[in-house]
Design a protein around this motif. Structure first.
Motif, PDB file in Angstrom:
ATOM      1  N   ARG A  41      14.327   5.088   7.385  1.00 23.84           N
ATOM      2  CA  ARG A  41      14.779   3.472   6.869  1.00 23.84           C
ATOM      3  C   ARG A  41      13.810   2.544   6.710  1.00 23.84           C
ATOM      4  N   THR A  42      12.253   2.911   7.451  1.00 26.67           N
ATOM      5  CA  THR A  42      10.956   2.133   7.378  1.00 26.67           C
ATOM      6  C   THR A  42      10.867   1.982   5.850  1.00 26.67           C
ATOM      7  N   MET A  43      11.268   0.628   5.349  1.00 29.78           N
ATOM      8  CA  MET A  43      10.316   0.490   3.566  1.00 29.78           C
ATOM      9  C   MET A  43       9.065   0.177   3.082  1.00 29.78           C
ATOM     10  N   SER A  44       8.739   1.092   2.292  1.00 28.58           N
ATOM     11  CA  SER A  44       7.553  -0.015   2.623  1.00 28.58           C
ATOM     12  C   SER A  44       7.027  -0.220   0.406  1.00 28.58           C
ATOM     13  N   TYR A  45       6.532  -0.407  -0.072  1.00 24.48           N
ATOM     14  CA  TYR A  45       5.955  -0.796  -1.424  1.00 24.48           C
ATOM     15  C   TYR A  45       5.550   0.579  -1.688  1.00 24.48           C
ATOM     16  N   SER A  46       4.532   1.343  -0.671  1.00 22.03           N
ATOM     17  CA  SER A  46       3.985   2.667  -1.188  1.00 22.03           C
ATOM     18  C   SER A  46       5.347   3.782  -1.165  1.00 22.03           C
ATOM     19  N   GLY A  47       6.044   3.485  -0.130  1.00 22.83           N
ATOM     20  CA  GLY A  47       6.927   4.773   0.338  1.00 22.83           C
ATOM     21  C   GLY A  47       8.356   4.326  -0.783  1.00 22.83           C
ATOM     22  N   LEU A  48       8.243   3.011  -1.414  1.00 19.37           N
ATOM     23  CA  LEU A  48       9.894   2.794  -2.798  1.00 19.37           C
ATOM     24  C   LEU A  48       8.813   3.463  -3.679  1.00 19.37           C
ATOM     25  N   GLN A  49       7.282   3.347  -4.300  1.00 18.79           N
ATOM     26  CA  GLN A  49       7.275   4.442  -5.541  1.00 18.79           C
ATOM     27  C   GLN A  49       7.910   5.732  -4.662  1.00 18.79           C
ATOM     28  N   THR A  50       7.616   6.491  -4.105  1.00 18.48           N
ATOM     29  CA  THR A  50       7.408   7.759  -3.700  1.00 18.48           C
ATOM     30  C   THR A  50       9.271   7.917  -4.127  1.00 18.48           C
ATOM     31  N   PHE A 160       4.487  -8.043   7.135  1.00 24.28           N
ATOM     32  CA  PHE A 160       5.345  -8.729   7.347  1.00 24.28           C
ATOM     33  C   PHE A 160       6.734  -7.926   7.290  1.00 24.28           C
ATOM     34  N   ARG A 161       7.428  -8.067   8.252  1.00 27.46           N
ATOM     35  CA  ARG A 161       8.464  -6.934   7.785  1.00 27.46           C
ATOM     36  C   ARG A 161      10.076  -8.221   7.650  1.00 27.46           C
ATOM     37  N   ILE A 162      10.634  -7.381   7.309  1.00 28.47           N
ATOM     38  CA  ILE A 162      12.037  -7.889   6.793  1.00 28.47           C
ATOM     39  C   ILE A 162      13.459  -6.942   7.409  1.00 28.47           C
ATOM     40  N   ASP A 163      13.868  -6.920   8.400  1.00 29.29           N
ATOM     41  CA  ASP A 163      15.220  -6.634   9.004  1.00 29.29           C
ATOM     42  C   ASP A 163      16.211  -6.865   7.719  1.00 29.29           C
ATOM     43  N   LEU A 164      16.546  -5.560   7.204  1.00 29.90           N
ATOM     44  CA  LEU A 164      17.171  -5.500   6.144  1.00 29.90           C
ATOM     45  C   LEU A 164      18.671  -5.337   6.505  1.00 29.90           C
ATOM     46  N   GLY A 165      19.307  -4.545   7.935  1.00 28.72           N
ATOM     47  CA  GLY A 165      20.356  -5.034   7.883  1.00 28.72           C
ATOM     48  C   GLY A 165      20.599  -3.077   7.967  1.00 28.72           C
ATOM     49  N   SER A 166      21.455  -2.775   9.209  1.00 31.28           N
ATOM     50  CA  SER A 166      21.665  -0.584   9.284  1.00 31.28           C
ATOM     51  C   SER A 166      20.417  -0.626   9.791  1.00 31.28           C
ATOM     52  N   PHE A 168      17.774  -0.845   8.706  1.00 36.86           N
ATOM     53  CA  PHE A 168      16.878  -0.827   7.549  1.00 36.86           C
ATOM     54  C   PHE A 168      15.777  -1.770   7.826  1.00 36.86           C
ATOM     55  N   VAL A 169      14.295  -1.239   7.568  1.00 34.76           N
ATOM     56  CA  VAL A 169      13.050  -2.447   7.852  1.00 34.76           C
ATOM     57  C   VAL A 169      12.613  -2.285   6.541  1.00 34.76           C
ATOM     58  N   TYR A 170      12.145  -3.484   5.857  1.00 30.46           N
ATOM     59  CA  TYR A 170      10.934  -3.859   4.965  1.00 30.46           C
ATOM     60  C   TYR A 170       9.936  -3.694   5.662  1.00 30.46           C
ATOM     61  N   ARG A 171       8.613  -2.847   5.271  1.00 28.75           N
ATOM     62  CA  ARG A 171       7.356  -4.038   5.762  1.00 28.75           C
ATOM     63  C   ARG A 171       6.261  -4.053   5.031  1.00 28.75           C
ATOM     64  N   GLY A 172       4.774  -5.072   4.608  1.00 26.27           N
ATOM     65  CA  GLY A 172       4.717  -5.266   3.779  1.00 26.27           C
ATOM     66  C   GLY A 172       2.712  -5.401   4.400  1.00 26.27           C
ATOM     67  N   LYS A 173       2.298  -5.807   4.027  1.00 26.28           N
ATOM     68  CA  LYS A 173       0.767  -6.373   4.103  1.00 26.28           C
ATOM     69  C   LYS A 173      -0.019  -6.899   3.170  1.00 26.28           C
ATOM     70  N   ILE A 265      18.599  -4.539  -1.106  1.00 28.36           N
ATOM     71  CA  ILE A 265      19.265  -4.061  -0.113  1.00 28.36           C
ATOM     72  C   ILE A 265      20.314  -3.205  -1.870  1.00 28.36           C
ATOM     73  N   LEU A 266      19.679  -2.781  -3.001  1.00 32.08           N
ATOM     74  CA  LEU A 266      19.879  -2.170  -3.309  1.00 32.08           C
ATOM     75  C   LEU A 266      19.540  -0.412  -3.083  1.00 32.08           C
ATOM     76  N   ASP A 267      18.632  -0.298  -2.467  1.00 32.19           N
ATOM     77  CA  ASP A 267      17.505   0.497  -2.409  1.00 32.19           C
ATOM     78  C   ASP A 267      17.730   1.357  -1.032  1.00 32.19           C
ATOM     79  N   VAL A 268      18.054  -0.069  -0.235  1.00 30.42           N
ATOM     80  CA  VAL A 268      19.215   0.430   1.377  1.00 30.42           C
ATOM     81  C   VAL A 268      19.695   1.536   0.526  1.00 30.42           C
ATOM     82  N   MET A 269      21.268   0.764  -0.403  1.00 29.62           N
ATOM     83  CA  MET A 269      21.473   1.394   0.282  1.00 29.62           C
ATOM     84  C   MET A 269      22.190   3.387  -1.215  1.00 29.62           C
ATOM     85  N   HIS A 270      20.825   3.057  -1.634  1.00 24.77           N
ATOM     86  CA  HIS A 270      20.904   4.552  -2.237  1.00 24.77           C
ATOM     87  C   HIS A 270      20.233   5.555  -1.240  1.00 24.77           C
TER      88      HIS A 270
END
Ligand code: SF4
Length: 341
Positions: A41-50, A160-166, A168-173, A265-270
């Motif tokens: 549930r901890t997302m990032s740019y590189s994590g989403l690339q994976t 920065f860190r974004i609380d996406l609900g449920s 899930f968080v997205y973090r970036g630097k 949010i679509l990524d979270v739902m996936h």
């Protein structure tokens, strides 16, 4: 300095240990009761690339510790990008090459004469050359800019860190945030290194990585009493074989940020759907990349519960608050977006 093109997912795990809660200087899990493991549930740019390259790899890399006794970076890709980035940040802060090279020296994890990375021109001495050559950009296209200041500190490595609900968080630097000395226009800077001989703007133009930086700019703009509506982002890319920098500059609009938030949010739902179905799809086209097979090749066909240990022993890597000082909720960002329209 953030990940470069050679880097893999940033949430590879280091070892099996009983799970413990976050320390007082770490962010807590906002959904400890979630059936989906925290690491998924901890997302990032590189994590989403994976995730987008192979969902199974995303699942396994976040639940199975990497073998830390094995050198997974025999070509020096990871060290090189990090060291060059560290040196450039220091150079931007102090404008002093000696300090920049000393910083690179302090963070180089190998011996200075190691020939690891020699074939790909990524030794410590190649990193020194890359940092020195960065001055061609710094005193060229970037000459009119200076580092922005946030909370009294130079705006480098702003997390920065974004609380996406449920849960899930997205973090970036953000590598560095520049501001024009006269026009006061912001310019986020995202350094990359690549072994490719040819780089094209298409490799970076539509990257989602820089869009999230608008959130950081909002926070910094308030602190600096600067108004802005859109911003450019600059990607200095160092070609290790040619040993030269190429800079790409792209405009980013507020509209693109709204779409980026919706896409998160679509990524979270996936991820929720894969977890619910207990099926993270395998993408065979991603089994061999950067001249080596995926570390799960030949095992990922097995059922996940045969590969993954008891969840309570899967190490959780909580985010340090000091690494991500800017914290937002998805709702706050949507409201901020609406206020701009
Ligand atoms: S080996 Fe291929 S299918 Fe299996 S996890 Fe890795 S990338 Fe995915």
């Amino acid at each position: 300095m953030s990940t470069n093109l050679m880097m893999d997912d940033d949430t590879e795990l280091e070892g099996l240990q009983p799970q413990v809660g976050p320390a007082s200087d770490e962010y807590a899990d906002t959904a400890p009761e979630s059936p989906i493991h925290y690491n998924l549930r901890t997302m990032s740019y590189s994590g989403l690339q994976t995730l987008l390259s192979c969902e199974k790899k995303y699942e396994l890399s976040r639940l199975i510790p990497a073998d830390t006794t094995e050198d997974n970076d025999e070509n020096g890709h990871l060290d090189f990008g990090t060291i060059v980035g560290n040196g450039i940040q220091e150079l931007l802060i102090h404008g002093d090459m000696d300090k920049a090279l000393f910083q690179a020296f302090l963070t180089w994890p190998d011996n200075l004469e190691s020939d690891r990375g020699l074939k790909s021109a990524k030794t410590f001495w190649h990193a020194v050359q890359a940092i020195e050559k960065f001055t061609e950009l710094m005193y060229g296209p970037l000459d009119g800019y200076e580092l922005a200041v946030f909370n009294g500190k130079p705006a480098v490595e702003l997390g920065f860190r974004i609380d996406l609900g449920s849960g899930f968080v997205y973090r970036g630097k953000l590598d560095a945030l520049l501001i024009h000395k006269v026009t006061r226009e912001f310019l986020p800077l995202e350094c990359k290194t690549t072994g490719w001989n040819v780089v094209h703007e298409a490799q970076y133009a539509n990257s989602a990585q820089a869009i999230g930086y608008g959130i950081v700019i909002d926070a910094v703009a308030v602190g600096m009493a600067v108004e802005y509506n859109s911003y450019d982002v600059i990607y200095p890319v160092y070609k290790t074989k040619a040993q030269e920098w190429t800079a790409f500059r792209f405009p980013k609009s507020n509209t693109s940020r709204a779409k980026w938030l919706e896409t998160l949010i679509l990524d979270v739902m996936h991820i929720q759907q894969y977890a619910e179905w207990k099926l993270f799809p395998m993408r065979g086209g991603s089994c061999f990349s950067y001249n080596k097979p995926c570390r799960f090749f030949s095992t990922c066909t097995m059922a996940t519960n045969l590969l993954v240990s008891d969840p309570k022993y899967i190490k959780v890597r909580y985010d340090k608050k000091e690494d991500y000082p800017l914290e937002f909720t998805f709702e706050e960002l949507v409201q901020a977006q609406l206020d701009k329209e």
